[in-house]
Each structure stands twice: as structure tokens, then as C-alpha cells.
Motif scaffolding. Structure first.
Motif, PDB file in Angstrom:
ATOM      1  N   ASP A 176       0.830  -1.205   0.000  1.00 23.36           N
ATOM      2  CA  ASP A 176       0.000   0.000   0.000  1.00 23.36           C
ATOM      3  C   ASP A 176       0.867   1.259   0.000  1.00 23.36           C
ATOM      4  N   ALA A 199       2.227   1.769  -3.431  1.00 22.61           N
ATOM      5  CA  ALA A 199       1.191   2.276  -4.336  1.00 22.61           C
ATOM      6  C   ALA A 199       0.929   3.756  -4.083  1.00 22.61           C
ATOM      7  N   ASP A 200       0.896   4.160  -2.815  1.00 17.55           N
ATOM      8  CA  ASP A 200       0.729   5.582  -2.484  1.00 17.55           C
ATOM      9  C   ASP A 200       1.862   6.416  -3.086  1.00 17.55           C
ATOM     10  N   ARG A 203      -2.664   2.513  -9.000  1.00 19.40           N
ATOM     11  CA  ARG A 203      -3.432   3.498  -8.240  1.00 19.40           C
ATOM     12  C   ARG A 203      -3.537   3.023  -6.803  1.00 19.40           C
ATOM     13  N   SER A 204      -3.593   3.948  -5.897  1.00 18.56           N
ATOM     14  CA  SER A 204      -3.758   3.612  -4.481  1.00 18.56           C
ATOM     15  C   SER A 204      -5.226   3.773  -4.116  1.00 18.56           C
ATOM     16  N   TYR A 205      -5.758   2.814  -3.372  1.00 19.57           N
ATOM     17  CA  TYR A 205      -7.160   2.833  -2.990  1.00 19.57           C
ATOM     18  C   TYR A 205      -7.263   2.971  -1.472  1.00 19.57           C
ATOM     19  N   HIS A 206      -8.286   3.662  -1.018  1.00 20.45           N
ATOM     20  CA  HIS A 206      -8.408   3.932   0.403  1.00 20.45           C
ATOM     21  C   HIS A 206      -9.814   3.597   0.907  1.00 20.45           C
ATOM     22  N   THR A 249      -5.703  -2.350  -1.415  1.00 24.51           N
ATOM     23  CA  THR A 249      -5.005  -2.013  -2.651  1.00 24.51           C
ATOM     24  C   THR A 249      -4.430  -3.260  -3.312  1.00 24.51           C
ATOM     25  N   ARG A 279      -7.047  -4.990  -5.324  1.00 18.67           N
ATOM     26  CA  ARG A 279      -7.352  -4.238  -6.549  1.00 18.67           C
ATOM     27  C   ARG A 279      -6.266  -4.475  -7.607  1.00 18.67           C
TER      28      ARG A 279
END
Length: 239
Positions: A25, A28-29, A87-90, A95, A98
Motif C-alpha cells: 500500500d 502504491a501511495d 493506483r492507491s485505494y483507500h 489495494t 485491486r
């Protein structure tokens, strides 16, 4: 300042109890905040480890995971490069799930192109004995699925019979190795026995189309099977 030097500024330390998925994560961020694109180089492992506050081996393991998903490519003596968008997911979907879902969808694109050709050729070339074998293996597969018994071996046997009927053994070799290209984690929801079950009733349509020597119906059936799996991936990964 190079893109990799700029990117390193965006990675933050993580707690020792959140290694593994949290490292992914954090990476990804970093990629998202730094605006890294396909073809850009990531910071060195030592820099990533220092900024994350973890050991280099932890970062290497995370990058190995990304490499297995086709997200990065390592060039010996040159560095690590992005080969897919990140892409980073929150939200409630991790993540890592995804990203694995996106990688699986890319894999399914390749599988669709190959499977369409192989089932068409199977419908055109299958002998009476091969058609009978495909139908029998389909019966076994669907019986196992319906009774809740392990079915992975039967599924492989069914598809191997279809590949054999295509009269081109290269299809079978490539397709049987295709899943090995994408490494799935032990915790992956896409590696559980329930994954893909919705597509199994459509295997009967594929078997019937090959037996009837109907190439168009065979292609339609394999498309429906793959559509079902792709839809499940999108739901599970919220894509």
C-alpha cells in the motif's frame, strides 16, 4: 531531480505490525503521489526500505510480488521500472486485491484471444472419440462441482481434452502455463476454491458446441465463460 528521487519523498514509514500488504500500500501511495507512469523507474530498494522504516528484504519481497503481478520489471544493473499503471485505494477493498484484480483482467485478455482460437479449432477438428472424451470430462467436472468436491483436477482435464482436440499441441502448452505467469498470494481471494464457480454451468455449452462441430457456438461459449470470470474479478476487486 530525477523521477525516482522525487518519488522517494512520497513514501512514509509504516508500523512493524503492518508489514506485507501495508508495504505494498505504501508503494502504491508513492507511485500515485509522485505521478509515476509506465516506463518510469522506482527508487532503489535501499531508499524504499529506509523511507518505509523496514528491512530491505521486506521491500524486496513486496517488489517480488509486484513483479509476479506484472506491475514492474527489473533490469539488471539498471533498476526497477513500472510496466503497468498503479493506483492507491483507500476504501474497504485492499489495494493489493485491486492490483491483483487488474493483473488478472490483463491475463484474461490474453486467455480470451487464445481460447477463442483453440475452441474454434477443437470444434472443427475433434474426432468422435475426442468429442466423447470432452463430454465425459465435462460430466465429471460438473458432478464434482455440484457435490462440493474438489474440482480443480477435473477442470484441468476438461480443458486439456479441448486443447488436444484443437490438433495444435502448442495451444495446450501455452494455456496450461498461462496461470503460472501471474503469482497469487496465499491470502488471495482469487485463489480460493469458490472463485470462478459461476462459470461452470457454461462449460456444458462449450462441450455441446464442440460435439456438435459448431465453431461459432464454441467461441460464444468460451466468451461467456471468460465474461463470467471477469465480472467476478471486477466485483471482488471493486473495479
Amino acid at each position: 531531480m530525477t523521477s525516482e528521487e522525487s518519488a522517494a519523498r512520497y513514501i512514509e514509514p509504516i508500523g512493524r505490525k503492518t508489514r506485507g500488504a501495508q508495504v505494498l500500500d505504501a508503494l502504491a501511495d508513492m507511485v500515485e503521489k509522485a505521478g509515476l507512469k509506465v516506463g518510469d523507474r522506482l527508487p532503489p530498494e535501499t531508499t524504499l526500505a529506509e523511507r518505509c522504516g523496514v528491512g530491505r528484504s521486506t521491500v524486496r519481497e513486496a517488489l517480488n510480488r509486484w513483479e509476479g503481478l506484472g506491475i514492474i520489471r527489473r533490469k539488471q544493473g539498471d533498476g526497477t521500472y513500472l510496466t503497468a499503471s498503479v493506483r492507491s485505494y483507500h476504501d474497504f477493498v485492499p489495494t493489493s486485491v485491486r492490483l491483483e484484480g487488474e493483473a488478472l483482467l490483463r491475463l484474461m485478455q490474453v486467455r480470451r484471444a487464445l481460447e477463442q482460437s483453440v475452441v474454434r479449432m477443437a470444434a472443427e477438428n475433434a474426432s468422435t472419440a475426442q468429442s466423447r472424451d470432452i463430454a465425459q470430462k465435462c460430466d465429471v467436472l460438473l458432478d464434482l462441482v455440484a457435490s462440493g468436491q474438489p474440482w480443480s483436477r477435473a477442470d484441468a482435464d476438461f480443458h486439456a481434452a479441448v486443447y488436444d482436440a484443437s490438433a495444435n499441441p502448442m495451444f495446450g502448452r501455452i494455456l496450461q502455463r498461462l496461470d503460472e505467469v501471474l503469482e497469487r498470494s496465499k491470502e488471495s481471494p482469487f485463489g480460493q476454491k469458490e472463485f470462478g464457480l459461476a462459470s461452470f454451468p457454461m462449460h456444458r455449452d462449450l462441450s455441446d458446441a464442440i460435439t456438435a462441430r459448431d465453431p461459432d457456438a464454441a467461441v460464444l461459449a468460451i466468451d461467456q465463460i471468460i465474461d463470467s470470470v471477469e465480472d467476478e474479478i471486477r466485483r471482488m476487486a471493486d473495479l
